[in-house]
Design a protein around this motif. Structure first.
Motif, mmCIF file in Angstrom:
data_model
loop_
_atom_site.group_PDB
_atom_site.id
_atom_site.type_symbol
_atom_site.label_atom_id
_atom_site.label_comp_id
_atom_site.label_asym_id
_atom_site.label_seq_id
_atom_site.Cartn_x
_atom_site.Cartn_y
_atom_site.Cartn_z
ATOM 1 N N ARG A 207 147.140 -12.715 -16.036
ATOM 2 C CA ARG A 207 147.598 -12.148 -14.760
ATOM 3 C C ARG A 207 148.877 -11.362 -14.958
ATOM 4 N NH1 ARG A 207 145.426 -14.298 -10.217
ATOM 5 N NH2 ARG A 207 147.364 -14.031 -9.110
ATOM 6 N N TYR B 179 130.131 -9.376 0.868
ATOM 7 C CA TYR B 179 130.474 -7.959 1.041
ATOM 8 C C TYR B 179 129.292 -7.083 1.438
ATOM 9 C CZ TYR B 179 134.666 -9.585 -1.125
ATOM 10 O OH TYR B 179 135.811 -10.276 -1.374
ATOM 11 N N GLY C 211 130.921 -13.094 -7.979
ATOM 12 C CA GLY C 211 129.931 -13.838 -8.760
ATOM 13 C C GLY C 211 129.166 -14.887 -7.971
ATOM 14 N N THR C 212 129.367 -14.923 -6.665
ATOM 15 C CA THR C 212 128.659 -15.929 -5.866
ATOM 16 C C THR C 212 127.139 -15.747 -5.958
ATOM 17 O OG1 THR C 212 130.536 -16.023 -4.398
ATOM 18 C CG2 THR C 212 128.488 -16.930 -3.546
ATOM 19 N N ASN D 175 140.168 -17.467 -10.449
ATOM 20 C CA ASN D 175 141.253 -16.623 -10.928
ATOM 21 C C ASN D 175 142.390 -16.509 -9.930
ATOM 22 O OD1 ASN D 175 142.514 -14.652 -12.600
ATOM 23 N ND2 ASN D 175 141.704 -13.046 -11.277
ATOM 24 N N TRP D 176 142.064 -16.539 -8.616
ATOM 25 C CA TRP D 176 143.054 -16.102 -7.626
ATOM 26 C C TRP D 176 143.926 -17.230 -7.124
ATOM 27 C CZ3 TRP D 176 143.404 -11.081 -7.792
ATOM 28 C CH2 TRP D 176 142.293 -10.377 -8.262
ATOM 29 N N PRO E 271 136.011 -15.733 -11.847
ATOM 30 C CA PRO E 271 136.632 -14.988 -10.746
ATOM 31 C C PRO E 271 136.764 -15.830 -9.473
ATOM 32 C CG PRO E 271 134.578 -13.919 -11.463
ATOM 33 C CD PRO E 271 134.814 -15.065 -12.382
ATOM 34 N N CYS E 272 135.775 -16.673 -9.211
ATOM 35 C CA CYS E 272 135.735 -17.388 -7.935
ATOM 36 C C CYS E 272 134.938 -18.661 -8.151
ATOM 37 C CB CYS E 272 135.044 -16.497 -6.896
ATOM 38 S SG CYS E 272 134.834 -17.286 -5.296
ATOM 39 N N GLY F 159 132.766 -19.620 -6.376
ATOM 40 C CA GLY F 159 131.404 -19.222 -6.032
ATOM 41 C C GLY F 159 130.594 -18.813 -7.254
ATOM 42 N N ARG F 160 131.296 -18.434 -8.318
ATOM 43 C CA ARG F 160 130.619 -18.017 -9.557
ATOM 44 C C ARG F 160 130.078 -19.229 -10.316
ATOM 45 N NH1 ARG F 160 128.039 -17.355 -13.161
ATOM 46 N NH2 ARG F 160 128.130 -16.030 -14.986
ATOM 47 N N ILE F 161 130.581 -20.425 -9.976
ATOM 48 C CA ILE F 161 130.258 -21.599 -10.784
ATOM 49 C C ILE F 161 128.855 -22.095 -10.494
ATOM 50 C CG2 ILE F 161 130.887 -23.988 -11.336
ATOM 51 C CD1 ILE F 161 133.779 -23.134 -10.493
ATOM 52 N N HIS G 205 139.785 -15.442 -1.959
ATOM 53 C CA HIS G 205 140.035 -14.024 -2.187
ATOM 54 C C HIS G 205 138.812 -13.199 -1.816
ATOM 55 C CE1 HIS G 205 141.827 -10.570 -4.231
ATOM 56 N NE2 HIS G 205 140.641 -10.349 -4.764
ATOM 57 N N TYR G 206 137.651 -13.808 -1.991
ATOM 58 C CA TYR G 206 136.402 -13.120 -1.673
ATOM 59 C C TYR G 206 135.832 -13.617 -0.350
ATOM 60 C CZ TYR G 206 136.776 -12.065 -6.653
ATOM 61 O OH TYR G 206 137.223 -11.667 -7.871
ATOM 62 N N THR G 207 136.685 -14.023 0.541
ATOM 63 C CA THR G 207 136.339 -14.464 1.892
ATOM 64 C C THR G 207 135.586 -15.793 1.948
ATOM 65 O OG1 THR G 207 135.933 -12.132 2.240
ATOM 66 C CG2 THR G 207 135.663 -13.537 4.145
ATOM 67 N N SER G 208 134.457 -15.895 1.205
ATOM 68 C CA SER G 208 133.638 -17.076 1.435
ATOM 69 C C SER G 208 133.058 -17.700 0.174
ATOM 70 C CB SER G 208 132.502 -16.728 2.411
ATOM 71 O OG SER G 208 131.729 -15.698 1.838
ATOM 72 N N GLY G 209 133.481 -17.243 -1.001
ATOM 73 C CA GLY G 209 132.927 -17.797 -2.237
ATOM 74 C C GLY G 209 133.129 -19.288 -2.340
ATOM 75 N N HIS H 120 130.590 -21.378 -0.527
ATOM 76 C CA HIS H 120 129.336 -21.537 -1.266
ATOM 77 C C HIS H 120 129.506 -22.615 -2.323
ATOM 78 C CE1 HIS H 120 126.963 -18.287 0.458
ATOM 79 N NE2 HIS H 120 128.103 -17.634 0.580
ATOM 80 N N ARG I 176 127.317 -26.022 -2.511
ATOM 81 C CA ARG I 176 126.559 -26.404 -3.704
ATOM 82 C C ARG I 176 127.057 -27.735 -4.235
ATOM 83 N NH1 ARG I 176 127.720 -20.949 -6.260
ATOM 84 N NH2 ARG I 176 126.457 -19.616 -4.918
#
Lengths: 287, 663, 145
Positions: free
Chosen positions: B72, B604, B635-636, C15-16, C42-43, C45-47, C74-78, C81, C85
């Motif tokens: 970062r 998005y 990545g969701t 990350n955020w 990144p989020c 949500g990616r997991i 950071h991505y609103t809703s990740g 999710h 899960r």
């Protein structure tokens, strides 16, 4: 329907008519009252200013006794009593260490499971039955006066709208009365100054009496012994202060409903008032 | 076989003191695929970067792990350095030896081993990295400004003067917003209309600005630089090109008793009307809810009288779709109504009014022509009580925040009243006086000292009517809580500033976030106050939080600068960290089976349906497709995908599992 | 005498919020145990929770999954999710007999440096007390690979 009953000191002393009319009306409506055995003073007016633990222990003992008697719900007609019981119950629920200390002090187990209700809540549940049984509609203009403790503090009592309560107005409508629009539903009457500073009571309650009459009320309806004392017992001081002879009666909600149900005024304790309950054409003012 | 270089940084003592960097460098030489490993005092320094670039060339490295501080912090630095040495920047990863290791652990064997582990993980990741290239998207150089108040006008003018096209959308029939309703403005007491009207005209006449009044945004698709916005042009029931704005129809409309929104219900208007005389555009609208013709089918007086025949009773709403590059939200606020205060009699008394109603009473263009008359009986009020913080900073009203503008406008109101009624008495009940701003506190002092406004610090517990007066009961907390009772002729409640009607719906249409109170959320409260979290959408004024005029205008210019900056590029460059749906040769085309679970997971709306067609145009398969312009790379969808058809560039399944395998 | 057991902890962090929070732990020089290995995504949500199982399979004794607090994504809703899960994953793992004391789901924001250190220490201590998770590896090791 059976419900626990905690009359409190006022209803045995200065406001016997509140006790009498409550019993009479509830009996007429088929409600059985079971008095909390060996009850004590709730500590209202003074305990919570002087000694915090005492102010919790006194109500806790009452509630513990009610629990022992197997009651799940108790009616405390006096607004101050129900307020103190609710305050104590909520505080003890939040602080288990305090609860333990209080249990030790009252030498009784205390669970805090008893539901505390005021007279308006009970009557509200019976509203349909009241409306059915009305024999002599109370066709007067009334100023419904809730006072401070019935609806406040909202976090404790969680009853009706704190700024603009409606429950009493609706009950009065159900027995044929017309509640007047007035701004003083929850204004202070002077409360415990009834004894120590009657000059303040005269000023505060005077405002209520005067405004109720100005807005065309024939009676002021209350649900609190302290309010009633100030408006009734201290009427002489009020009239001295206002330089006018106000004759508007102050009545308990139970008395109004009792009259509408056709009960004997004597059973409702109407004869005990300082300001006679008489309705004249002069809308309460006799000068 | 990969040729990966590992560069371990001491960061002076920061890493070197607890991690044995030389040993780490030695250990890394043994990792398969590592072709070169070295440690250095300051890797980010100029000599450090040069050393790295030389090593890349000398050892023909194709991937780089920099073991230094947090990515970062310096990931961009090292990626740039690597790119300058001819290696794709996305082949460089950073192991966080400082924040995640040396600073948080004690010196020792375990810490040095952890450092080596952190590097090993990324060496394995890099083996699976692919060179990535920044995504370029074109920019449509037309901005849309939503909301035509002072903020929106300022944004539009600034962008237009910067040489770009602007579409200014306003939902009411005229631009001007709340500011056009104000009488005077604090702290200068200059006439609001006098400073605003020229701006309104300028906006209307600017060659780069298209006004769309009486219009609302209905739908927004697309992404930064490439929005498609659908606007509903509500039917004015009028041909705007023919109408000359002569006003004859308004004069003759028989339906004259309609409550006037512009005058906050204190005046009346006709069914065909312009909101106020200085309206821009000065073209009337027919209020179909109140028009006699729409109610009874008869009348049509306006149509008969119109000299140019401009009235169109049958006109319908029109939907217009526009290509827009950036959007600025400037939708303003609304005031809390007086009917939510049971303690003030629900504002049932006509003489209990809110701040905006007072503005109209004080305004020379208002219903009383600026003469102080109370609404109930038109008498001049001898005593006026102003109550600040009516609803604001009051949790029981759901408004715990400060509305910010009321302290100032209440002082202004009291002053205006005193200037108009010299013998009158003005009282202000307040909690605190928050007059932070240039010349603001001086202004309040002036109200108190020069205009003799009585400030009482305390709350009002009750207002009731008695003998034609409003009895205001309060307390003076600076006098030990002494009860105060004032018999007033009029009471002005400085009610709370709230998010505007429909702002939550609009936020949802535009996919911008908003707070609990419906105010639009900025991307960062300090460093990105005019941007939203959605790229290409910006904020100005009170739609974000309560603001006064100077702040709104300043923020508007800030937002305009952002838009002009955006428009200075032909193309936008975006990080290639985006999700991709894999593609395979026919007949499979993709692992995607078209379940579209990803579609509902994407925050998005970046996922669309794509049809694979045969030569004869027959649909063979429907696949998900990710719009790289919209994808933000969370990545969701990747984790949602049942068939592992989607992958995230830069954080692919292969990369992450490779990292896991080293554990 | 055998060496005292030191657990391997794998942390999946976004990350955020949590990665930045862990950075703050560093800048604030708050010390914590060094058993944790952080994997940046990144989020949350990616997991894909398969990753968690893979980590346990490959030798992790404990897992931390951490991201932004609800509403702060950071991505609103990740993160929502991820949480949804997680609820399903947790139930399923319980049914399958996986010891859920091994897997900790948490929120750590970018401002909660101290919280991150506390979380790592708590999880490390707990997993150390539980001992190596060889049980899982025995079950899984038999078939796959």
């Amino acid at each position: 329907m059976r419900i626990g009953y905690y009359p409190g000191c006022s209803l045995l002393g200065s406001s016997r008519e509140f006790d009498e009319s409550t019993r009479a009306v509830l009996k007429a409506l088929g409600v059985e009252l079971e008095q909390v055995p060996d009850w004590n003073c709730c500590g209202a007016s003074s305990a919570h200013i002087l000694n915090h633990e005492l102010s919790l222990a006194l109500p806790a003992r009452i509630l513990a006794l009610a629990e022992q008697a197997g009651l799940t719900e108790i009616l405390a007609p006096c607004a101050a009593c129900s307020n103190r019981l609710l305050s104590a119950q909520q505080e003890l629920e939040k602080h288990p260490e305090l609860k333990a200390a209080i249990e030790k002090a009252i030498e009784m187990p205390y669970q805090g499971t008893v539901k505390i209700v005021n007279i308006l809540e009970v009557l509200d549940r019976l509203k349909d039955r009241i409306a059915e049984k009305v024999k002599a509609p109370f066709t007067k203009h009334v100023a419904s006066y809730y006072g401070c403790l019935l609806v406040r503090p909202p976090r404790v009592v969680n009853f009706d709208r704190p700024e603009d309560p409606q429950s009493m107005d609706l009950l009065l409508k159900a027995v044929g009365a017309t509640p007047v629009e007035w701004p003083f539903k929850t204004e202070c009457c002077g409360a415990a100054f009834s004894v120590t500073r009657t000059d303040i009571v005269a000023k505060l309650s005077g405002k209520l009496v005067k405004d109720a009459v100005n807005r065309g009320a024939d009676a002021i309806v209350v649900a609190c012994p302290m309010c009633h004392s100030n408006l009734d017992l201290r009427r002489a001081e009020i009239n001295d202060y206002l330089q006018k002879e106000y004759a508007i009666p102050a009545m308990f909600i139970t008395q109004v409903i009792g009259l509408a149900l056709g009960l004997d005024p004597r059973d409702l304790g109407l004869h005990r008032h300082m300001v006679p309950v008489e309705f004249t054409e002069t809308a309460g003012v006799q000068s | 076989m990969s040729r990966i270089g590992v560069f371990t940084c001491h960061c002076g003592e920061n890493i070197g003191a607890t991690v044995d960097c030389a040993k780490v460098a030695e250990m890394c030489k043994d990792i398969p695929g590592v072709a070169y490993s070295v440690d250095y005092k300051y890797m980010c320094s100029d000599p450090g970067q040069r050393m790295m670039q030389e090593a890349i060339k000398e050892h023909k490295l194709d991937g780089v792990v920099v073991a230094a501080c947090s990515p970062r912090m310096h990931e961009p630095t090292f990626r740039r350095a690597v790119a300058n040495a001819g290696v794709n920047p996305y082949m460089c990863e950073m192991a966080n030896l400082r924040e995640h290791c040396s600073w948080v652990h004690e010196k020792g064997e375990a810490t040095t081993h952890k450092a080596a582990d952190l590097i090993r993980v990324l060496v394995e990741k890099i083996k699976h990295n692919e060179p990535l290239f920044p995504i370029k998207v074109p920019v449509t150089r037309t901005a849309m400004v939503i909301g035509g108040g002072v903020g929106g006008i300022q944004v539009a003018l600034d962008i237009a003067n910067g040489g770009h096209k602007v579409v200014l959308v306003e939902k009411s029939p005229s631009i001007g917003g709340h500011m056009s309703q104000l009488s005077e403005t604090f702290p200068t007491l200059d006439c609001s209309q006098c400073i605003l009207t020229p701006r309104m005209v300028e906006a209307a006449q600017h060659p780069n600005i298209t006004l769309m009044t009486y219009s609302e945004v209905e739908k927004v698709d697309g992404f930064i630089g490439n929005f498609k916005v659908t606007v509903r042009k509500k039917a004015r029931k009028l041909d705007e090109k023919l109408c000359t704005g002569c006003g004859l129809c308004i004069q003759k409309c028989p339906n004259k008793k309609i409550s006037d929104e512009f005058n906050e219900g204190l005046g009346t208007r006709t069914a065909i009307y312009v909101p106020f005389p200085q309206a821009v555009p000065n073209k009337p609208v027919i209020d179909t809810l109140n028009c006699t013709f729409y109610k009874t089918g008869k009348c049509k007086v306006c149509e008969k009288l119109c000299p140019t025949g401009a009235i169109r009773f049958e006109q319908e709403d029109e939907l217009v779709t526009l290509d827009i590059g950036a959007i600025v939200l400037a939708t303003g606020f609304k005031l809390m109504k007086t009917d939510v205060f049971p303690e003030y009699g629900y504002g049932k008394s006509k003489d209990i009014i809110d701040g905006m109603q007072f503005e109209r009473l004080a305004s020379a263009s208002g219903p009383t022509s600026g003469v102080m008359k109370r609404p109930s009986d038109g008498k001049e009020p001898e005593t006026v009580v102003f109550i600040a913080c009516s609803g604001s900073r009051d949790r029981s009203k759901g408004v715990p925040y400060c509305s910010k503008i009321c302290c100032m406008y209440t002082a202004k109101h009291a002053m205006l009243y005193k200037h108009k009624v010299h013998s009158g008495k003005a009282y202000v009940f307040y909690m605190d006086i928050r007059a932070a701003g240039k010349d603001y506190d001086e202004f309040v002092r002036r109200a108190i000292e020069e205009d003799d406004v009585k400030y009482i610090r305390g709350r009002v517990s009750k207002i009731y009517e008695e003998d034609g007066k409003l009895v205001v009961m309060g307390a003076d907390t600076l006098m030990g809580g002494e009860p105060v009772e004032i018999r007033a002729d009029m009471v002005v409640l400085a009610t709370a500033v709230q998010s505007n009607e429909g702002s939550e719906e609009l936020a949802q249409t535009l996919h911008v976030s908003y707070d609990t109170y419906g105010f639009f959320a900025e991307a960062h409260p300090k460093l990105r106050p005019v941007e939203t979290n959605t790229a290409g959408i910006f904020l100005a004024g009170a739609c974000q939080a309560p603001r006064d005029i100077p702040e709104t205008v300043a923020q508007a210019s800030g937002a305009a600068a952002k838009v002009v900056g955006l428009f200075s590029n032909d193309e936008l460059t975006r990080e290639p960290i985006v999700a991709v749906v894999n593609r395979l040769p026919a007949p499979a085309y993709s692992h995607c089976v078209g379940c579209f679970l990803c579609l509902s997971a994407c925050p998005y709306q970046a996922i669309e349906q794509e049809e694979i067609k045969s030569r004869s145009g027959e649909v063979i398969k429907t696949l998900a497709r990710i719009n790289p312009g919209l994808c933000q790379g969370c990545g969701t969808c990747v984790a949602t995908c049942r068939t592992k058809a989607i992958d995230l560039q830069g954080f692919s399944n292969e990369q992450i599992y490779a990292e896991l395998m080293t554990l | 005498m055998a060496e005292p057991f030191e657990p391997k902890i794998t942390a999946f962090v976004c990350n955020w919020c949590t990665y930045a929070g862990a950075d703050l732990t560093g800048t604030s020089r708050i010390k914590y145990q060094s058993n944790v290995r952080v994997l940046r995504v990144p989020c949350t949500g990616r997991i894909d929770y398969m990753m968690v199982l893979k980590a346990l399979h490959k030798g992790a004794d404990g897992i931390i999954v951490s991201g932004c607090h609800p509403n702060d994504c950071h991505y609103t809703s990740g993160n929502y999710h991820a949480r949804r899960r997680w609820m399903v994953f947790k139930k399923m793992m319980e049914v399958m007999g996986v010891d859920m004391r091994r897997i900790t789901f948490s929120w750590v924001s970018a401002a909660e440096g101290a919280r991150w250190a506390q979380l790592v220490n708590e999880v490390t201590d707990q997993v150390r007390a539980l001992g190596p998770y060889s049980e899982f590896r025995q079950i899984v090791g038999a078939g796959i690979e």
